[in-house]
Motif scaffolding. Structure first.
Motif, PDB file in Angstrom:
ATOM      1  N   GLY A   1       0.784  -1.226   0.000  1.00 21.91           N
ATOM      2  CA  GLY A   1       0.000   0.000   0.000  1.00 21.91           C
ATOM      3  C   GLY A   1       0.812   1.269   0.000  1.00 21.91           C
ATOM      4  N   LEU A   2       2.136   1.174  -0.096  1.00 22.43           N
ATOM      5  CA  LEU A   2       2.962   2.372  -0.113  1.00 22.43           C
ATOM      6  C   LEU A   2       2.644   3.220  -1.345  1.00 22.43           C
ATOM      7  CD1 LEU A   2       5.355   3.842   1.289  1.00 22.43           C
ATOM      8  CD2 LEU A   2       6.845   2.661  -0.339  1.00 22.43           C
ATOM      9  N   ARG A   3       2.508   4.524  -1.147  1.00 23.60           N
ATOM     10  CA  ARG A   3       2.180   5.436  -2.240  1.00 23.60           C
ATOM     11  C   ARG A   3       3.394   6.242  -2.662  1.00 23.60           C
ATOM     12  NH1 ARG A   3      -3.971   7.542  -1.133  1.00 23.60           N
ATOM     13  NH2 ARG A   3      -4.715   5.577  -0.233  1.00 23.60           N
ATOM     14  N   LYS A   4       3.532   6.389  -3.965  1.00 18.88           N
ATOM     15  CA  LYS A   4       4.604   7.203  -4.530  1.00 18.88           C
ATOM     16  C   LYS A   4       3.979   8.241  -5.459  1.00 18.88           C
ATOM     17  CE  LYS A   4       7.883   3.309  -4.688  1.00 18.88           C
ATOM     18  NZ  LYS A   4       8.780   2.511  -5.575  1.00 18.88           N
ATOM     19  N   THR A   5       4.361   9.488  -5.275  1.00 19.18           N
ATOM     20  CA  THR A   5       3.942  10.548  -6.177  1.00 19.18           C
ATOM     21  C   THR A   5       5.115  10.858  -7.093  1.00 19.18           C
ATOM     22  OG1 THR A   5       2.452  11.454  -4.502  1.00 19.18           O
ATOM     23  CG2 THR A   5       3.033  12.880  -6.342  1.00 19.18           C
ATOM     24  N   LEU A   6       4.962  10.571  -8.374  1.00 14.67           N
ATOM     25  CA  LEU A   6       6.065  10.629  -9.321  1.00 14.67           C
ATOM     26  C   LEU A   6       5.874  11.758 -10.324  1.00 14.67           C
ATOM     27  CD1 LEU A   6       6.201   6.791 -10.092  1.00 14.67           C
ATOM     28  CD2 LEU A   6       7.500   8.022  -8.352  1.00 14.67           C
ATOM     29  N   GLY A   7       6.965  12.476 -10.615  1.00 13.06           N
ATOM     30  CA  GLY A   7       6.910  13.482 -11.666  1.00 13.06           C
ATOM     31  C   GLY A   7       6.572  14.864 -11.166  1.00 13.06           C
TER      32      GLY A   7
ATOM     33  N   ILE B   1       2.000  -2.074 -20.290  1.00 13.14           N
ATOM     34  CA  ILE B   1       1.458  -1.360 -19.130  1.00 13.14           C
ATOM     35  C   ILE B   1       2.126  -0.001 -18.969  1.00 13.14           C
ATOM     36  CG2 ILE B   1       1.301  -1.391 -16.608  1.00 13.14           C
ATOM     37  CD1 ILE B   1       1.050  -4.497 -16.872  1.00 13.14           C
ATOM     38  N   VAL B   2       3.441   0.031 -18.991  1.00 13.62           N
ATOM     39  CA  VAL B   2       4.158   1.291 -18.795  1.00 13.62           C
ATOM     40  C   VAL B   2       3.819   2.283 -19.905  1.00 13.62           C
ATOM     41  CG1 VAL B   2       6.437   2.369 -18.642  1.00 13.62           C
ATOM     42  CG2 VAL B   2       6.016   0.177 -17.501  1.00 13.62           C
ATOM     43  N   ALA B   3       3.702   1.778 -21.129  1.00 18.00           N
ATOM     44  CA  ALA B   3       3.393   2.668 -22.259  1.00 18.00           C
ATOM     45  C   ALA B   3       1.996   3.257 -22.173  1.00 18.00           C
ATOM     46  CB  ALA B   3       3.549   1.904 -23.577  1.00 18.00           C
ATOM     47  N   ASP B   4       1.107   2.613 -21.418  1.00 17.37           N
ATOM     48  CA  ASP B   4      -0.278   3.083 -21.319  1.00 17.37           C
ATOM     49  C   ASP B   4      -0.445   4.205 -20.303  1.00 17.37           C
ATOM     50  OD1 ASP B   4      -3.076   2.964 -21.951  1.00 17.37           O
ATOM     51  OD2 ASP B   4      -3.404   1.858 -20.079  1.00 17.37           O
ATOM     52  N   LEU B   5       0.578   4.469 -19.493  1.00 19.64           N
ATOM     53  CA  LEU B   5       0.448   5.424 -18.395  1.00 19.64           C
ATOM     54  C   LEU B   5       0.866   6.824 -18.813  1.00 19.64           C
ATOM     55  CD1 LEU B   5       1.952   3.261 -15.495  1.00 19.64           C
ATOM     56  CD2 LEU B   5      -0.431   3.428 -16.247  1.00 19.64           C
ATOM     57  N   ALA B   6       0.336   7.802 -18.073  1.00 15.70           N
ATOM     58  CA  ALA B   6       0.696   9.200 -18.304  1.00 15.70           C
ATOM     59  C   ALA B   6       0.646   9.944 -16.980  1.00 15.70           C
ATOM     60  CB  ALA B   6      -0.267   9.839 -19.305  1.00 15.70           C
ATOM     61  N   TYR B   7       1.380  11.033 -16.886  1.00 14.60           N
ATOM     62  CA  TYR B   7       1.292  11.875 -15.696  1.00 14.60           C
ATOM     63  C   TYR B   7      -0.165  12.297 -15.481  1.00 14.60           C
ATOM     64  CZ  TYR B   7       6.370  12.156 -15.682  1.00 14.60           C
ATOM     65  OH  TYR B   7       7.706  11.855 -15.628  1.00 14.60           O
TER      66      TYR B   7
ATOM     67  N   ALA C   1       9.600  -0.475 -12.896  1.00 14.33           N
ATOM     68  CA  ALA C   1       9.631   0.110 -14.246  1.00 14.33           C
ATOM     69  C   ALA C   1       8.840   1.421 -14.296  1.00 14.33           C
ATOM     70  CB  ALA C   1       9.071  -0.893 -15.251  1.00 14.33           C
ATOM     71  N   ILE C   2       7.693   1.448 -13.631  1.00  9.52           N
ATOM     72  CA  ILE C   2       6.891   2.677 -13.591  1.00  9.52           C
ATOM     73  C   ILE C   2       7.650   3.775 -12.857  1.00  9.52           C
ATOM     74  CG2 ILE C   2       4.771   3.718 -12.695  1.00  9.52           C
ATOM     75  CD1 ILE C   2       3.460   0.935 -13.041  1.00  9.52           C
ATOM     76  N   THR C   3       8.260   3.409 -11.731  1.00 10.56           N
ATOM     77  CA  THR C   3       9.017   4.389 -10.954  1.00 10.56           C
ATOM     78  C   THR C   3      10.159   4.977 -11.784  1.00 10.56           C
ATOM     79  OG1 THR C   3       8.478   3.208  -8.901  1.00 10.56           O
ATOM     80  CG2 THR C   3      10.320   4.759  -8.833  1.00 10.56           C
ATOM     81  N   ALA C   4      10.908   4.104 -12.475  1.00 12.30           N
ATOM     82  CA  ALA C   4      12.038   4.576 -13.278  1.00 12.30           C
ATOM     83  C   ALA C   4      11.580   5.493 -14.411  1.00 12.30           C
ATOM     84  CB  ALA C   4      12.799   3.380 -13.842  1.00 12.30           C
ATOM     85  N   ARG C   5      10.422   5.186 -14.980  1.00 12.67           N
ATOM     86  CA  ARG C   5       9.925   5.971 -16.120  1.00 12.67           C
ATOM     87  C   ARG C   5       9.373   7.320 -15.688  1.00 12.67           C
ATOM     88  NH1 ARG C   5       7.928   9.144 -18.723  1.00 12.67           N
ATOM     89  NH2 ARG C   5       6.730   9.009 -20.688  1.00 12.67           N
ATOM     90  N   PHE C   6       8.707   7.383 -14.527  1.00 15.09           N
ATOM     91  CA  PHE C   6       7.941   8.586 -14.202  1.00 15.09           C
ATOM     92  C   PHE C   6       8.468   9.390 -13.010  1.00 15.09           C
ATOM     93  CE2 PHE C   6       4.923   6.045 -16.606  1.00 15.09           C
ATOM     94  CZ  PHE C   6       4.307   7.004 -17.412  1.00 15.09           C
ATOM     95  N   GLU C   7       9.487   8.904 -12.301  1.00 15.24           N
ATOM     96  CA  GLU C   7       9.880   9.631 -11.099  1.00 15.24           C
ATOM     97  C   GLU C   7      10.526  10.973 -11.400  1.00 15.24           C
ATOM     98  OE1 GLU C   7      12.645   7.497  -8.756  1.00 15.24           O
ATOM     99  OE2 GLU C   7      14.004   7.016 -10.390  1.00 15.24           O
ATOM    100  N   LYS C   8      11.072  11.170 -12.585  1.00 13.68           N
ATOM    101  CA  LYS C   8      11.663  12.460 -12.956  1.00 13.68           C
ATOM    102  C   LYS C   8      10.766  13.143 -13.975  1.00 13.68           C
ATOM    103  CE  LYS C   8      16.408  10.964 -12.126  1.00 13.68           C
ATOM    104  NZ  LYS C   8      17.761  10.785 -12.712  1.00 13.68           N
ATOM    105  N   SER C   9      10.484  14.384 -13.720  1.00 13.46           N
ATOM    106  CA  SER C   9       9.621  15.122 -14.633  1.00 13.46           C
ATOM    107  C   SER C   9      10.386  15.575 -15.861  1.00 13.46           C
ATOM    108  CB  SER C   9       9.019  16.340 -13.935  1.00 13.46           C
ATOM    109  OG  SER C   9      10.029  17.176 -13.445  1.00 13.46           O
TER     110      SER C   9
END
Length: 465
Positions: free
Chosen positions: A322-328, A431-437, A457-465
């Motif tokens: 249940g840990l939440r990450k706010t990315l980007g 899955i990763v390609a389907d996501l957006a900020y 993979a999601i974290t690596a893709r979206f953690e930096k804006s």
């Protein structure tokens, strides 16, 4: 001066072992991984499913271990303590640690929530004194003795998680730990493949009662159909004190007026003529239940309720649970909820209920759901049975991973299912390609499915804006 974890003489006395060229006089940590060694470490060469620790003894000694506990006939050389069997020697050390301890000991088991409850207990007890608790999910035939053997003699509280895959696995663990309080979080359809029924799951979990210290307390969740089985099992084990907790009316620690926000939960807990205002930094009815177990256990241990309530206010979700990450970018981030560590029907429904209260920061609500493992012949029906909870979650797109998720895909409206792959490797890129900020995404499945790879993979893709 802090005493060592064990002197070499104490290890020899506990295990009946003999030394070969040991220069150290004591150890201060114990490890079964040659790559992760604490100060003045004893490396225990246990044989696992995939690796044999004896193959890494030389590496452990080269990496700084002051001694290695090895099985008879598995090599010789300086730095070794030789015992008939290394895992048996670890258990001997665990029993020695328990025998010398004056700590208040808690054992935790259950189909769902045991690791989270263990962490809630740790937060509470750390506010009251020196606390030793199991790490990660070290709760099996080697994890429990490892955690118990690591308990310092000075600890005032000890908290140990116990898991199982079959009958007669928790009993020896509990008899080693000898808890003063045995907590059962819930009974749910997990491990059905080997146990076959909820009744057998309840029997397996109730084995924790067989290790209770004389005069100890059984503390059980009342919010499931097997509560009667647990009460009967506690009587058969001659448990003198059994207390209940949960949302059910008439429980000894009853949760009323539950409320959940996006990242908070609130409730009132009734106990006798007292009531306590419970506030958590994490959402969900199941989290309120886990925290109430910690509050009740603290009360049994003599910790003031106000101390426990204040400690629980800072309790939050754990990685994979249940840990939440706010990315980007702050203006329009991607919200990632990591539930990738474990899944069965009860925890799936609880997580989907939490997800239903979450709004996307500025995009869509998306689910990634992986197979719930070890459900046996009922697996497809139980996966299909998640359909209503998925619909009620408010998800706009659902990605599914695992062969049993085909049953859920068939039960959901066609337009809701964005993809279905039998393996993480086949589904990750889609899955990763389907996501957006702006999207809010929850990833939930059994650990064996490997959804942590998608979280990473999601974290690596979206953690930096």
């Amino acid at each position: 001066m802090t005493p060592p974890l064990f002197t070499i003489d104490a290890i020899l006395k506990a295990t009946g072992g003999r030394t070969e060229g040991i220069e150290a006089e004591a150890i201060n940590s114990i490890s079964i991984d040659s790559r992760e060694l604490g100060p003045d470490a004893l490396f225990v060469a246990i044989k696992g499913d995939r690796f044999d620790g004896h193959d890494f003894v030389d590496a452990a000694l080269a990496n700084g271990a002051v001694a290695a506990l090895v099985s008879e006939g598995r090599g010789s050389g300086p730095g070794r303590i030789v015992v008939p069997d290394a895992l048996g020697g670890l258990r001997d050390l665990a029993r020695a640690a328990r025998a010398r301890s004056r700590a208040f000991i808690v054992g935790v088991t259950g189909s769902v929530g045991k690791t989270t409850t263990k962490e809630a207990l740790r937060v509470v007890f750390e506010a009251a004194g020196e606390t030793h608790a199991s790490i990660k999910s070290f709760n099996n035939h080697w994890g429990v003795p490892l955690m118990l053997a690591r308990m310092p003699e000075t600890a005032q509280f000890g908290i140990f998680e116990m898991g199982m895959n079959a009958l007669d696995e928790i009993r020896p663990l509990s008899q080693m730990v000898r808890p003063h309080v045995a907590v059962i979080t819930a009974i749910a359809p997990a491990h059905l493949e080997r146990l076959g029924s909820l009744e057998n799951i309840a029997r397996a979990k109730a084995e924790i009662f067989d290790g209770l210290e004389p005069g100890g307390t059984a503390l059980v969740n009342a919010d499931h159909a097997q509560i009667g089985d647990l009460i009967a099992a506690s009587a058969a084990a001659k448990v003198n004190s059994l207390l209940t907790f949960g949302f059910a009316r008439g429980t000894d620690w009853q949760i009323v007026n539950p409320q959940s926000a996006a990242d908070r939960s609130f409730a009132t807990v009734l106990h006798g003529d007292r009531q306590y205002a419970l506030a958590l930094g994490v959402s969900g009815r199941h989290m309120l239940s886990n925290a109430t177990a910690a509050l009740a256990t603290a009360h049994i241990a003599g910790i003031e309720p106000d101390v426990a309530i204040r400690a629980l206010a800072g309790f939050g979700a754990q990685p994979g649970r249940g840990l939440r990450k706010t990315l980007g970018p702050a203006a329009k981030p991607l919200l990632l909820i990591d539930e990738s560590y474990n899944a069965n029907t009860a925890s799936m429904v609880a997580a989907l209920d939490v997800f239903s209260a979450i709004d996307a920061p500025g995009g869509r609500k998306i689910l990634v759901l992986g197979d719930m493992l070890e459900l046996g012949e009922q697996a497809d029906n139980l996966h299909a049975g998640l359909a209503e909870a998925v619909r009620m979650s408010g998800a706009e797109r659902v990605h599914l991973v695992g062969k049993h998720m085909a049953a859920l895909a068939a039960a959901l409206p066609g337009g809701l299912v964005a993809s279905h792959a039998e393996t993480v490797g086949n589904g990750e890129d889609v899955i990763v390609a389907d996501l957006a900020y702006g999207d809010a995404i929850m990833v939930k499945g059994s650990n064996g499915v490997g959804l942590a790879r998608i979280v990473n993979a999601i974290t690596a893709r979206f953690e930096k804006s």
